[in-house]
Design a protein around this motif. Structure first.
Motif, PDB file in Angstrom:
ATOM      1  N   ASN A  48      -6.113  12.648  -6.165  1.00  0.00           N
ATOM      2  CA  ASN A  48      -7.399  13.861  -6.280  1.00  0.00           C
ATOM      3  C   ASN A  48      -8.663  13.368  -6.360  1.00  0.00           C
ATOM      4  O   ASN A  48      -9.914  14.043  -7.034  1.00  0.00           O
ATOM      5  CB  ASN A  48      -7.084  14.492  -7.291  1.00  0.00           C
ATOM      6  N   SER A  49      -9.721  12.692  -5.465  1.00  0.00           N
ATOM      7  CA  SER A  49     -10.189  11.994  -5.743  1.00  0.00           C
ATOM      8  C   SER A  49     -11.530  12.613  -4.345  1.00  0.00           C
ATOM      9  O   SER A  49     -10.844  11.662  -3.531  1.00  0.00           O
ATOM     10  CB  SER A  49     -11.353  10.645  -6.676  1.00  0.00           C
ATOM     11  N   ALA A  58       0.504  -0.993  -0.389  1.00  0.00           N
ATOM     12  CA  ALA A  58       0.053   0.349  -0.728  1.00  0.00           C
ATOM     13  C   ALA A  58       0.953   0.872  -0.185  1.00  0.00           C
ATOM     14  O   ALA A  58       2.366   1.491   0.791  1.00  0.00           O
ATOM     15  CB  ALA A  58      -0.895   0.601   1.437  1.00  0.00           C
ATOM     16  N   SER A  59       0.433   1.809  -0.465  1.00  0.00           N
ATOM     17  CA  SER A  59       1.223   3.835  -0.737  1.00  0.00           C
ATOM     18  C   SER A  59       0.181   4.470  -0.332  1.00  0.00           C
ATOM     19  O   SER A  59      -1.090   5.063  -1.154  1.00  0.00           O
ATOM     20  CB  SER A  59       2.110   4.049  -2.010  1.00  0.00           C
ATOM     21  N   VAL A  60       0.216   5.465   0.860  1.00  0.00           N
ATOM     22  CA  VAL A  60      -0.928   6.044   1.158  1.00  0.00           C
ATOM     23  C   VAL A  60      -0.030   7.776   1.236  1.00  0.00           C
ATOM     24  O   VAL A  60       0.635   7.977   1.995  1.00  0.00           O
ATOM     25  CB  VAL A  60      -1.878   6.028   1.920  1.00  0.00           C
ATOM     26  N   LYS A  61      -0.170   8.529   0.716  1.00  0.00           N
ATOM     27  CA  LYS A  61      -0.063   9.732   1.086  1.00  0.00           C
ATOM     28  C   LYS A  61      -1.124  11.298   0.888  1.00  0.00           C
ATOM     29  O   LYS A  61      -1.874  11.027  -0.005  1.00  0.00           O
ATOM     30  CB  LYS A  61       1.288  10.335  -0.336  1.00  0.00           C
ATOM     31  N   THR A 119      -2.769   2.291  -4.235  1.00  0.00           N
ATOM     32  CA  THR A 119      -1.781   3.834  -4.406  1.00  0.00           C
ATOM     33  C   THR A 119      -3.417   4.902  -3.604  1.00  0.00           C
ATOM     34  O   THR A 119      -4.445   4.153  -4.414  1.00  0.00           O
ATOM     35  CB  THR A 119      -1.251   3.683  -5.483  1.00  0.00           C
ATOM     36  N   VAL A 120      -2.508   5.420  -3.268  1.00  0.00           N
ATOM     37  CA  VAL A 120      -4.336   6.946  -2.345  1.00  0.00           C
ATOM     38  C   VAL A 120      -3.252   8.107  -2.158  1.00  0.00           C
ATOM     39  O   VAL A 120      -2.335   8.393  -1.483  1.00  0.00           O
ATOM     40  CB  VAL A 120      -4.792   6.360  -1.832  1.00  0.00           C
ATOM     41  N   GLU A 121      -3.664   9.559  -3.021  1.00  0.00           N
ATOM     42  CA  GLU A 121      -2.632  10.035  -3.041  1.00  0.00           C
ATOM     43  C   GLU A 121      -3.697  11.549  -3.507  1.00  0.00           C
ATOM     44  O   GLU A 121      -4.723  11.444  -4.099  1.00  0.00           O
ATOM     45  CB  GLU A 121      -1.742  10.601  -4.124  1.00  0.00           C
TER      46      GLU A 121
END
Lengths: 371, 389
Positions: free
Chosen positions: A323-324, A287-290, A303-305
């Protein structure tokens, strides 16, 4: 505590939020992941010590009724206080008839019977924090007949289109109320929030009724500006008005900024909402969340940015969300890339590999949709 | 027959009343239980240990739950008394905190043992006239349908049903072991046997037919030689009197969280992709208190890999293989690995925490290094760790 009857009004029908509104009124929209719009006016009132509150509902009432229940979430004890949901029979023939005055008239007796001297009216499509106890004191001490809350902005060209604007003199006296057409950048956006005596409200409702069936309370107040002492009080801090899909999208994403979030969410001024008892969110290997706000109950493998995730979102391996605003219980499948979207509840996106829109015109993914 | 309808209290669902034994000081949890009783200790990001038995009760159709406690009960008391959190607040249901009471003819007493805690509340239990009594302990993490166990109890026409679970043979000598015959009837009970004859360990979950237990408790109260304990006294008495006792086998996730290491481990189990506890199962929700907190804020430089994070957390540093409770904070440049951060714990800039359990509200100062990867036991950090000035 503010000794006043609270009234939470439905959003004016001129505001259209693409897609979202087909399923629920704006007051019932999810906001900042785990809240509903209506949580903000109700928490403001509850924190100000108000426990007699009328909530006006237009449009599909299901989700709002389910969310509000008896008001226990907002610490309104059903024995001592009262949260009343008032329905307004919408005129199907022409929505120009669906004004706030019309909905007050539908349930006039509930206002007439109130024991409070004052009434505080605030809308369910605007998000801000306001201490009504303080505002009521300001109102009483100023000797004004009507106090209107406004927010000063220098972004009136790009934002707040269709909102009302206060035209003020130097002493903050209100000269008139007009609509923001986006022609200049500096404006006093009217937050559709009024403090006045109950008797005066009843008088204005009666006068509006006799003038025109299309009249709204703000038009009526604008008319009486020279007759009564109508004053503006400036609001400071986070303010968002939901008037269309873009403003809804922007307002949600703006809360990823810590400065905005901490202005709206003060631990001493809690915002209450109905709990769903969802468990914490699980982040898996890979997972990658920023730079995001993540509600509980999500399962994140991708991935969530720069996004706001509501409750129970599944982000599968290789999925990318940028961007959602993702509302709740959605599944973003393996390798799916979504960007600049508002994804309504219970959507399942597995086949469409790329859903990308222009950030100036965010896309809307329908509720329960399979893509 | 009561003359007034107000004297009758109904349990509309399965006529089984539950009593949770929550009295233990929990001294093996060291500083975590200085201020709160063990059942009120935080678990799994947003829960407290007692949310598990209480939610299981609510989900199993039990209306009335008594929580027996005698140690530091103010917080536990105010926590469980609001039965609405678990949906145990509809008509004729409720959660009641039962501490030792001063009675007219006896003066103030303490609970002398697990069985005595029930004996001293016979009047409370009788006021609901239940047919069955469920005894639970307040320090286990598991999901279980007590109604299914009750069906088994009824089908077997037993007077006592004990929930058991198979444990590895080499560990069996650490548990209370139930020896059964082919029909599943309990024929012997051994507390921590050196040479176990079975690997079925008691989970401390009992269903009694109330009439049968009531008789035994009244005799037990008067017995000066009794230690007033379910394992030591009540079960041996049932055995001696040849009353029908059966073992009910439970195969799901179950963990005793009585020590810092096991509490840490149970939290870590939540990180497994196929966690047996499956907290996401909406058909068996574990209910808890809801705090007014924003969703978790994950900063632009955050790094999160294998983590369990709840609302109100702020993560701006790195989190690996860790569980973060409500309002925990990981500042930029901080590293948290193999660690449990309890509610409000803060890891300041550049600090590193490894293999630790950081207690409620404790701050690890800037640049501080706490814990080590190959420590034998989990480090409990219960006091502020000073950082660089």
């Amino acid at each position: 505590m503010a000794k006043a009857l609270g009234i939470v009004t439905a959003a004016p029908t001129r505001y259209k939020v693409e897609g979202m509104q087909e399923h629920r009124p704006i007051g019932s929209f999810s906001f900042a992941g785990r809240y509903r719009m209506v949580d903000f006016p109700l928490s403001n009132m509850s924190n100000s010590g108000m426990d007699r509150i009328l909530v006006y509902i237009n449009g599909n009432p299901r989700s709002l009724v389910e969310h509000l229940g008896s008001g226990r979430t907002y610490n309104i004890n059903s024995k001592r206080g009262k949260l009343q949901l008032l329905f307004h029979d919408e005129a199907n023939t022409n929505e120009i008839y669906n004004t706030d005055i019309a909905s007050f008239l539908d349930n006039l007796a509930t206002i007439e019977r109130s024991h409070f001297e004052y009434v505080i009216i605030t809308p369910s499509n605007m998000v801000f924090v306001q201490d009504y106890d303080k505002l009521l004191k300001t109102h009483v001490e100023s000797g004004a007949d009507i106090t209107l809350l406004y927010h000063r902005t220098d972004e009136a060209r790009e934002k707040f289109h269709g909102c009302d604007v206060l035209n003020l003199n130097r002493q903050k006296g209100v000269l008139s109320i007009e609509m923001n057409l986006g022609n200049t950048k500096d404006k006093n956006i009217f937050m559709d929030t009024y403090i006045l005596k109950k008797e005066l409200l009843l008088e204005l409702i009666d006068r509006a009724k006799n003038l025109s069936s299309m009249y709204t309370l703000s038009q009526m107040v604008s008319d009486v500006c020279s007759e009564y002492d109508v004053r503006g009080v400036a609001h400071r801090g986070f303010f968002a008005a939901i008037t269309d899909l873009k403003s809804y999208y922007d307002a949600n994403l703006s809360l990823i900024d810590v400065k905005n979030a901490s202005s709206l969410f003060d631990p001493k001024w809690p915002i209450y909402t109905k709990t769903t008892d969802s468990c914490p969110t699980q982040y898996f290997e890979g997972a990658s969340v920023k730079n995001s706000l993540i509600s509980n109950g999500c399962l994140i493998e991708g991935t969530v940015e720069n996004s706001v995730l509501g409750r129970g979102i599944k982000v599968k391996p290789g999925a990318v969300i940028r961007n959602s605003v993702v509302l709740a219980y959605d599944e973003i499948g393996e390798g799916v890339h979504i960007e600049n979207q508002v994804v309504d509840k219970w959507a399942k996106i597995t086949h469409a590999k790329e859903i990308v829109s222009d950030p100036e015109k965010p896309g809307y993914v329908r509720r329960d949709d399979i893509l | 027959m009561p003359k007034n309808y107000r004297e009758v209290r109904f349990m509309s669902q399965n006529n089984m009343l539950a009593m949770i034994l929550a009295g233990g000081r929990g001294s093996r949890l060291l500083d975590l239980t200085n201020k709160v009783a063990k059942p009120a200790v935080a678990f799994g990001g947003k829960y407290r240990i007692i949310d598990y038995p209480l939610s299981n009760c609510a989900n199993s159709g039990i209306d009335v739950v008594g929580v027996l406690t005698q140690y530091e009960s103010v917080l536990l008391n105010s926590y469980v008394a609001a039965g609405g959190r678990w949906g145990l607040d509809s008509r004729d249901s409720g959660v009641f905190v039962l501490t030792p009471r001063e009675k007219a003819d006896e003066g103030l007493s303490v609970y002398r043992g697990t069985a005595d805690a029930i004996s001293q509340n016979i009047d409370f239990i009788d006021s609901y006239s239940p047919e069955y009594l469920l005894i639970l302990s307040g320090d286990h993490i598991y999901k279980m349908d007590y109604d299914e166990m009750l069906n088994y109890h009824k089908a077997q026409k037993a007077e006592l049903t004990v929930a058991v679970r198979p444990v590895p043979w080499k560990e069996a000598s650490r548990f209370g072991i139930m020896n059964t015959n082919e029909a599943g009837e309990i024929i012997e009970f051994q507390e921590k046997p050196k040479e176990p004859k079975s690997n079925l360990a008691s989970m401390g979950i009992y269903i009694f037919t109330w009439k049968s237990l009531r008789k035994t408790l009244i005799a037990d109260m008067k017995n000066p030689d009794s230690s007033h304990d379910f394992g030591n006294d009540v079960i041996p008495c049932f055995l001696a009197e040849n009353r029908k006792m059966v073992a009910y086998k439970f195969e799901g996730y179950w963990k005793d969280v009585g020590t810092i290491d096991s509490l840490w481990e149970a939290n870590m189990d939540l990180l497994d992709k196929k966690s047996e506890l499956n907290m996401n199962d909406t058909s068996w929700v574990i209910y808890s208190d809801d705090t007014a907190a924003l969703p978790a804020y994950i900063g632009p430089e955050a790094e999160i890999d294998r983590a369990y994070i709840t609302q109100g957390c702020i993560v701006e540093g790195a989190v690996h293989n860790s569980v973060l409770f409500t309002d925990a904070e990981v500042k930029p440049g901080a590293i948290v690995e193999d660690t449990v951060l309890m509610p409000g714990a803060v890891v300041e800039e550049g600090a590193k925490v490894t293999r630790a359990l950081v207690a409620n509200g404790v701050t690890i100062g800037k640049g501080a290094v706490v814990g080590s990867r190959d420590s034998e036991n989990i480090l409990l950090v219960a006091k502020r760790v000073k950082g660089e000035e």
